[in-house]
Design an enzyme around this catalytic site. Structure first.
Site, PDB file in Angstrom:
ATOM      1  N   ASP A 119     -13.668 -43.733 -73.306  1.00  0.00           N
ATOM      2  CA  ASP A 119     -14.182 -44.718 -72.356  1.00  0.00           C
ATOM      3  C   ASP A 119     -13.483 -44.511 -71.010  1.00  0.00           C
ATOM      4  O   ASP A 119     -12.523 -43.742 -70.904  1.00  0.00           O
ATOM      5  CB  ASP A 119     -13.905 -46.122 -72.911  1.00  0.00           C
ATOM      6  CG  ASP A 119     -14.710 -47.208 -72.221  1.00  0.00           C
ATOM      7  OD1 ASP A 119     -15.604 -46.885 -71.409  1.00  0.00           O
ATOM      8  OD2 ASP A 119     -14.453 -48.392 -72.504  1.00  0.00           O
ATOM      9  N   GLU A 158     -15.155 -41.872 -66.078  1.00  0.00           N
ATOM     10  CA  GLU A 158     -16.006 -41.404 -64.955  1.00  0.00           C
ATOM     11  C   GLU A 158     -15.246 -40.561 -63.904  1.00  0.00           C
ATOM     12  O   GLU A 158     -15.899 -39.713 -63.295  1.00  0.00           O
ATOM     13  CB  GLU A 158     -16.677 -42.599 -64.259  1.00  0.00           C
ATOM     14  CG  GLU A 158     -17.719 -43.276 -65.087  1.00  0.00           C
ATOM     15  CD  GLU A 158     -17.118 -44.065 -66.269  1.00  0.00           C
ATOM     16  OE1 GLU A 158     -17.757 -44.098 -67.327  1.00  0.00           O
ATOM     17  OE2 GLU A 158     -16.017 -44.613 -66.117  1.00  0.00           O
ATOM     18  N   ASP A 172     -21.940 -50.490 -70.060  1.00  0.00           N
ATOM     19  CA  ASP A 172     -21.671 -51.931 -70.097  1.00  0.00           C
ATOM     20  C   ASP A 172     -22.911 -52.729 -69.710  1.00  0.00           C
ATOM     21  O   ASP A 172     -23.062 -53.186 -68.567  1.00  0.00           O
ATOM     22  CB  ASP A 172     -20.505 -52.264 -69.182  1.00  0.00           C
ATOM     23  CG  ASP A 172     -19.191 -51.689 -69.678  1.00  0.00           C
ATOM     24  OD1 ASP A 172     -19.119 -51.348 -70.880  1.00  0.00           O
ATOM     25  OD2 ASP A 172     -18.248 -51.565 -68.883  1.00  0.00           O
TER      26      ASP A 172
END
Length: 770
Positions: A404, A407, A480
């Site tokens: 997670d 990015e 999300d």
């Protein structure tokens, strides 16, 4: 496109002039103008790469996306010289290169234009940040549609839209939010019933315009790097998809349990709560294979640690769960806490493994543990080190890893500043070039470590961010999302778009990550997720204390959720076979209607219907209180799954949508294999598999693929590849079966010694073995 000036941020644009010279080297052609060189590489009769050296100097020919298994097919190709252009020919294409300005026109063998430059290639100096901005614009053909581009949360047909690739932590994204988490610079064009694809292999921030700025032109450009793109001809959309994965690589088969139902929340804590959740699944007989542990299982959010208070005996916990048929997946983020007593931090500092700013200072930013530093995954030594860190997790029984925040996401800052430096496998670049591959390479290193230490079992990795080609080692979820009916529609669209962008192993957070769904929304989401390759409930329930398990909404909704999770498990043989097709050929598991009926213009703008594999058509219930729904069926004959009523395709029909049903159709002639009722995949030691056979007078072929489900024996011939062929008449039903020969013996729990057959037509029938 950018408004340009001769001073300031950008320089004036440069265009190629006339061709001065050319040469051929093997399957490469080079065309020289005063400043620019065009390289044309013939990969196959339908795949061609175009690469431009803007000022006469090519950059390093290196890619994190292209598979090392990309093969150049021997083809009949050559070149003809004409007064106005050069013609490169293959067995499927004609490529015309203008002598005046390098503009390209690509046609099929009948002379039909497939793709044509508008302004074509051009460039300008990026005076403020260095390097060049490289552009390419194409003419939009009559009634042309565009698809692809990864996880973009918008209509499937991209005509009239502009998209950007710059991996972003888009918490609570909405329709048309852009950019999002993933960076897939690949799109399809479709016109006159013929399809092509363009993969722009450039890791800088890239922008794609599909007729938004000018309705007659589509364009793509990057704020750095080279103009380097692959042209892929179909003419079928599915063939373009397979061509793209022949470039970027196909997925390995996952462990079968990873296709089962998965349960997650932020967070199940402490270990006694995890045990309670597992016990409830088994008590209520709701199938489930995986429980995820979010960040609270760690000691102070330090990666590769366990909370002394909440999870004092992780090996014992995982062993107890395994005895009940559960696998454990744990989250691992890239942020490493700044703590001189933390071994992972000490190793990284001692070996210079963390990212640094331009002046040599460590890249520091706040994430869950507080102040953190971040590994430079573009350094192969760092990837090797990172892979080695998973040994201890595997040793205590962890079977999968969830990456997670990659990015990369940083609190307050958003992401890394552009001056952060990266190794980039020996090139030494700024974050401008490395940003879009940061999460991509993190998940690659994670998968390498899990594969090494789990051998001979298969790893399972799930990631939030990536670049093109990550299907080779990881799965994804859509990020999300929000508990809303709009996001239920987005979940369907994003999964379809990801699948045709090379990444089929994807799903959404069932019920929504943010907020609280009611029972109706939750079960409608469960119904959709049955037909997504990744099926996981996940929620930020720690914010409100609300639980989001299948039994959390009362007995009525629990019964429906249970029914559909059981349906998922009964369809696992079909789903696994579809994954095998994807793994072997690169064929998307989820297929928008345009991809199965591209000559039918009514499919081009439809997003509510899609196919899973060759034979199942799904249309999820997308509105609260919906009592019936309009569904478009492509050409052919279709059976309604719940009552076997038949429908003729090529029309819109209305279907009732009671809470315990959703529109689900089976293509006439299909053979759908079903498991008996099981609670988890390790219960597959059954003696019977039911084949649901859907009568048709048209010949139709189906497949059933089987292997052990959780090791690599299939690569050594330990599998069954069974083909069914049905062609019946009004007087009788006929089904023929052929099993491919294998050199290895299968264990009893792989091959089902008895198969029962149920025809969807009450006539005489028999089965023959070919």
């Amino acid at each position: 496109m950018q408004v340009t000036t001769s001073s300031g941020k950008y320089s004036a644009k440069h265009y190629p002039d006339n061709i001065k010279d050319w040469k051929k080297e093997g399957n490469y052609f080079y065309f020289y103008t005063t400043e620019t060189i065009l390289e044309v590489r013939i990969i196959s009769d339908k795949i061609v790469r175009f690469r431009y050296a803007a000022d006469g100097n090519f950059q390093r020919d290196f890619s994190y996306a292209v598979s090392d298994r990309l093969e150049e097919s021997p083809v009949n190709f050559g070149l003809h010289e004409f007064e106005e252009n050069f013609e490169i020919y293959t067995e499927a294409l004609r490529i015309y290169i203008s002598r005046d300005d390098l503009r390209l026109t690509i046609t099929d063998l009948d002379g039909c234009i497939i793709n044509q430059d508008e302004l074509g290639f051009h460039w300008q100096y990026y005076l403020q940040k260095g390097g060049k901005i490289v552009y390419c614009s194409k003419q939009i053909q009559e009634d042309e549609c565009f698809f692809g581009m990864g996880d973009k949360p918008t209509d499937l047909n991209l005509h009239g839209k502009r998209m950007e690739n710059f991996g972003t932590d888009a918490y609570g994204f909405q329709k048309d939010t852009d950019p999002l988490y993933r960076n897939i610079p690949f799109y399809y064009g479709l016109h006159r019933g013929k399809a092509y694809g363009i993969f722009f292999d450039n890791t800088f921030r890239t922008i794609f315009d599909f007729g938004k700025e000018r309705d007659n032109a589509t364009s793509f450009w990057a704020r750095g790097g080279e103009m380097n793109y692959y042209f892929i001809y179909g003419p079928e959309l599915l063939k373009v998809a397979e061509g793209y994965t022949s470039i970027t690589g196909t997925a390995e088969l996952p462990p079968l349990w990873a296709l089962g139902y998965q349960q997650c929340r932020w967070s199940y804590y402490p270990d006694t709560r995890v045990k309670e959740i597992a016990a409830e699944f088994r008590k209520r007989e709701i199938p489930c294979d995986v429980i995820h542990l979010d960040i609270d299982y760690m000691e102070g959010f330090r990666c590769f640690t366990w909370s002394k208070e909440g999870f004092p005996e992780p090996a014992g916990l995982i062993k107890e769960l395994a005895a009940q048929g559960f696998k454990v997946v744990v989250i691992i983020d890239p942020g490493i806490k700044v703590d001189p007593d933390y071994n992972i931090y000490k190793q990284g500092i001692q070996n210079n493994y963390f990212c640094k700013r331009a002046d040599g200072a460590l890249m520091e930013g706040d994430v869950w543990p507080g102040k953190c530093v971040f590994p430079d995954y573009t350094n192969p030594e760092v990837r090797k080190w990172w892979a080695g860190l998973f040994k201890d997790l595997v040793d205590v029984g962890v079977r999968g890893v969830w990456n997670d925040m990659n990015e990369p996401a940083v609190f307050e800052m958003g992401t890394f500043p552009e001056d952060v430096r990266h190794d980039y496998d020996g090139e030494a670049v700024s974050h401008r070039k490395a940003h879009n591959v940061y999460g991509h390479l993190m998940s690659k290193a994670t998968a390498a470590g899990m594969k090494k230490y789990l051998m001979p079992n298969r790893p399972f990795v799930i990631s939030r961010s990536c670049y093109a080609g990550a299907q080779r080692w990881t799965s994804f979820w859509t990020g999300d999302n929000v508990s809303s009916w709009d996001h239920l529609w987005l979940a369907s669209v994003q999964a379809q778009r990801m699948a045709v962008s090379g990444i089929s192993f994807v799903g959404s957070d069932i019920g929504g990550f943010i907020g609280e769904p009611d029972g109706e929304l939750y079960v409608r989401w469960i119904q959709l997720a049955v037909f997504h390759p990744l099926m996981r409930t996940h929620s930020a329930s720690n914010e409100t204390g609300f639980n989001q398990e299948p039994w959390s909404f009362g007995t009525e909704y629990e019964a429906v959720a249970k029914k559909f999770i059981q349906l998922r498990y009964s369809l696992l043989p079909y789903l696994y076979t579809t994954f095998w097709q994807y793994s072997r050929f690169g064929t998307p598991m989820l297929r928008p209607l345009a991809f199965v009926a591209q000559h039918d213009k009514q499919t081009y703008d439809r997003s509510h219907e899609f196919m899973l594999g060759d034979s199942l058509l799904i249309s999820h219930v997308s509105e609260q209180g919906m009592k019936e729904k309009e569904v478009y069926l492509p050409e052919g004959q279709w059976y309604y799954y719940w009552n076997d009523q038949t429908y003729t395709g090529g029309q819109v029909i209305k279907i009732a949508t009671p809470l315990d049903e959703m529109p689900l159709f089976v293509k006439a002639g299909a053979v759908i294999p079903n498991y008996p009722k099981i609670q988890h995949v390790d219960e597959r030691n059954t003696e019977e598999m039911m084949l649901h056979v859907y009568y048709s007078t048209e010949e139709y072929s189906s497949s059933l693929y089987e292997d052990a489900g959780d090791h690599y024996g299939y690569k050594n011939g330990q599998y069954n590849d069974i083909r069914f062929k049905q062609r019946s008449e009004k007087s009788h039903f006929a089904l023929r079966k052929n099993t491919s020969a294998n050199t290895m013996q299968l264990t009893e729990n792989i091959i089902f010694p008895y198969m029962a057959y149920r025809s969807k037509r009450k006539n005489t029938y028999w089965m023959e073995t070919l």
